[in-house]
Design a protein around this motif. Sequence first.
Motif, PDB file in Angstrom:
ATOM      1  N   MET A 192      -0.942  16.416   7.066  1.00  0.00           N
ATOM      2  CA  MET A 192      -0.271  17.234   6.065  1.00  0.00           C
ATOM      3  C   MET A 192      -1.189  17.523   4.881  1.00  0.00           C
ATOM      4  O   MET A 192      -1.232  18.640   4.368  1.00  0.00           O
ATOM      5  CB  MET A 192       1.013  16.552   5.581  1.00  0.00           C
ATOM      6  CG  MET A 192       1.699  17.362   4.488  1.00  0.00           C
ATOM      7  SD  MET A 192       3.228  16.641   3.880  1.00  0.00           S
ATOM      8  CE  MET A 192       3.430  17.629   2.379  1.00  0.00           C
ATOM      9  N   HIS A 193      -1.927  16.523   4.445  1.00  0.00           N
ATOM     10  CA  HIS A 193      -2.855  16.734   3.327  1.00  0.00           C
ATOM     11  C   HIS A 193      -3.876  17.806   3.678  1.00  0.00           C
ATOM     12  O   HIS A 193      -4.215  18.659   2.836  1.00  0.00           O
ATOM     13  CB  HIS A 193      -3.549  15.427   2.958  1.00  0.00           C
ATOM     14  CG  HIS A 193      -4.372  15.527   1.716  1.00  0.00           C
ATOM     15  ND1 HIS A 193      -5.699  15.919   1.723  1.00  0.00           N
ATOM     16  CD2 HIS A 193      -4.056  15.315   0.410  1.00  0.00           C
ATOM     17  CE1 HIS A 193      -6.163  15.933   0.495  1.00  0.00           C
ATOM     18  NE2 HIS A 193      -5.192  15.573  -0.330  1.00  0.00           N
ATOM     19  N   ASP A 194      -4.368  17.810   4.918  1.00  0.00           N
ATOM     20  CA  ASP A 194      -5.318  18.833   5.344  1.00  0.00           C
ATOM     21  C   ASP A 194      -4.696  20.226   5.281  1.00  0.00           C
ATOM     22  O   ASP A 194      -5.345  21.192   4.861  1.00  0.00           O
ATOM     23  CB  ASP A 194      -5.797  18.560   6.774  1.00  0.00           C
ATOM     24  CG  ASP A 194      -6.752  17.384   6.861  1.00  0.00           C
ATOM     25  OD1 ASP A 194      -7.231  16.929   5.799  1.00  0.00           O
ATOM     26  OD2 ASP A 194      -7.014  16.917   7.981  1.00  0.00           O
ATOM     27  N   VAL A 195      -3.422  20.333   5.694  1.00  0.00           N
ATOM     28  CA  VAL A 195      -2.751  21.637   5.665  1.00  0.00           C
ATOM     29  C   VAL A 195      -2.519  22.088   4.220  1.00  0.00           C
ATOM     30  O   VAL A 195      -2.770  23.251   3.877  1.00  0.00           O
ATOM     31  CB  VAL A 195      -1.418  21.573   6.430  1.00  0.00           C
ATOM     32  CG1 VAL A 195      -0.709  22.932   6.367  1.00  0.00           C
ATOM     33  CG2 VAL A 195      -1.639  21.169   7.881  1.00  0.00           C
ATOM     34  N   VAL A 196      -2.044  21.194   3.382  1.00  0.00           N
ATOM     35  CA  VAL A 196      -1.822  21.527   1.969  1.00  0.00           C
ATOM     36  C   VAL A 196      -3.124  21.973   1.320  1.00  0.00           C
ATOM     37  O   VAL A 196      -3.170  22.950   0.566  1.00  0.00           O
ATOM     38  CB  VAL A 196      -1.211  20.323   1.226  1.00  0.00           C
ATOM     39  CG1 VAL A 196      -1.246  20.516  -0.288  1.00  0.00           C
ATOM     40  CG2 VAL A 196       0.223  20.083   1.699  1.00  0.00           C
ATOM     41  N   ASP A 197      -4.207  21.272   1.640  1.00  0.00           N
ATOM     42  CA  ASP A 197      -5.513  21.618   1.083  1.00  0.00           C
ATOM     43  C   ASP A 197      -5.992  22.972   1.603  1.00  0.00           C
ATOM     44  O   ASP A 197      -6.477  23.810   0.839  1.00  0.00           O
ATOM     45  CB  ASP A 197      -6.522  20.518   1.433  1.00  0.00           C
ATOM     46  CG  ASP A 197      -7.862  20.733   0.753  1.00  0.00           C
ATOM     47  OD1 ASP A 197      -7.906  20.813  -0.484  1.00  0.00           O
ATOM     48  OD2 ASP A 197      -8.878  20.838   1.475  1.00  0.00           O
ATOM     49  N   ALA A 198      -5.834  23.199   2.910  1.00  0.00           N
ATOM     50  CA  ALA A 198      -6.310  24.452   3.505  1.00  0.00           C
ATOM     51  C   ALA A 198      -5.569  25.664   2.959  1.00  0.00           C
ATOM     52  O   ALA A 198      -6.151  26.749   2.798  1.00  0.00           O
ATOM     53  CB  ALA A 198      -6.167  24.388   5.024  1.00  0.00           C
ATOM     54  N   LEU A 199      -4.281  25.492   2.664  1.00  0.00           N
ATOM     55  CA  LEU A 199      -3.473  26.596   2.143  1.00  0.00           C
ATOM     56  C   LEU A 199      -3.428  26.621   0.617  1.00  0.00           C
ATOM     57  O   LEU A 199      -2.754  27.475   0.032  1.00  0.00           O
ATOM     58  CB  LEU A 199      -2.048  26.504   2.698  1.00  0.00           C
ATOM     59  CG  LEU A 199      -1.911  26.745   4.212  1.00  0.00           C
ATOM     60  CD1 LEU A 199      -0.477  26.479   4.663  1.00  0.00           C
ATOM     61  CD2 LEU A 199      -2.320  28.161   4.569  1.00  0.00           C
ATOM     62  N   ASN A 200      -4.128  25.679  -0.021  1.00  0.00           N
ATOM     63  CA  ASN A 200      -4.212  25.621  -1.485  1.00  0.00           C
ATOM     64  C   ASN A 200      -2.812  25.585  -2.113  1.00  0.00           C
ATOM     65  O   ASN A 200      -2.493  26.359  -3.012  1.00  0.00           O
ATOM     66  CB  ASN A 200      -5.003  26.821  -2.024  1.00  0.00           C
ATOM     67  CG  ASN A 200      -5.406  26.653  -3.483  1.00  0.00           C
ATOM     68  OD1 ASN A 200      -5.579  25.531  -3.973  1.00  0.00           O
ATOM     69  ND2 ASN A 200      -5.539  27.765  -4.185  1.00  0.00           N
ATOM     70  N   LEU A 201      -1.994  24.631  -1.647  1.00  0.00           N
ATOM     71  CA  LEU A 201      -0.597  24.572  -2.061  1.00  0.00           C
ATOM     72  C   LEU A 201      -0.340  23.641  -3.232  1.00  0.00           C
ATOM     73  O   LEU A 201       0.734  23.705  -3.844  1.00  0.00           O
ATOM     74  CB  LEU A 201       0.268  24.122  -0.880  1.00  0.00           C
ATOM     75  CG  LEU A 201       0.245  25.008   0.370  1.00  0.00           C
ATOM     76  CD1 LEU A 201       1.130  24.401   1.452  1.00  0.00           C
ATOM     77  CD2 LEU A 201       0.673  26.424   0.050  1.00  0.00           C
ATOM     78  N   ALA A 202      -1.241  22.738  -3.527  1.00  0.00           N
ATOM     79  CA  ALA A 202      -0.972  21.714  -4.540  1.00  0.00           C
ATOM     80  C   ALA A 202      -0.869  22.330  -5.943  1.00  0.00           C
ATOM     81  O   ALA A 202      -1.652  23.228  -6.281  1.00  0.00           O
ATOM     82  CB  ALA A 202      -2.086  20.666  -4.522  1.00  0.00           C
TER      83      ALA A 202
END
Length: 270
Positions: A79-89
């Motif tokens: 999940m962290h990889d997906v959040v990072d890849a989509l710049n969601l944080a």
Amino acid sequence: MTLTTLQLSNSGRSVAFREAGEGQPVFMIHGVGMQSAAWGPQFDTLSQHCRIIAVDLPGHGGSDRLSSGSQLPDFVGWMHDVVDALNLAPVAIIGHSMGALIAAGFAAEHPDITSRVAMLNGVFCRDASARAAVIQRAAEISAGRVDLETPLSRWFGDSPGDLAARAQVASWLGSVDQRGYAIAYSAFARGDATYASKMNRISCPFLALTGDGDSNSTPAMSQAMAAAVQNGRAVVIQGHRHMVNLTAPDEVTAHLVEWLGQPAEERIAQ
């Protein structure tokens, strides 16, 4: 909403997701055996308030599976990889069942980039008997012995709404990648207490919601999770079981809209 596929740079795995709306990002994670379409009853209303990113779990729908033996922290890392890849944080998270375990783990490990958390039908610190039963089921699934009738009977009643939802869930369960299902179910079976000691790190608005008839993700579990965090609220939907977002869609969506609007500093009275 149609599926979009993204290749993660860290792992090279593909992840599929559905996206709609604008504003604060809300990451939605379904349970084992389901797919992102399971959030369909919530899509239209929530996308009027926020940007929804509903993902397919690894090994489900259009997402590549994780390696055999992966446990809950591996799914949290995914999940962290997906959040990072989509710049969601910073990101808000809604999770159901296995998705709720991932949501809680992510929020506990990354409280600085988690804006709020909603756990639907989440499990928390099973007793010894329940833990043994779910680990046994995980072993059977890994061995290729998949019994769909037992969970469906446990998750649904006989009302017209339940029967319609049951047919759709049976279709998803029947089409899931069996290896991906087994890997995820094993992590689900063993992950109920993985982040229990870290829940007090979570200080953002937190909602734990379940049905009063859910014998595995019990009201007591939701109440315990809400008490373990710093800004928690527990909600129990009467007359419903494990697939509460499908069988009580309007009531669940209304609680999620309220949660989305809750100021970070506000603690809702229990």
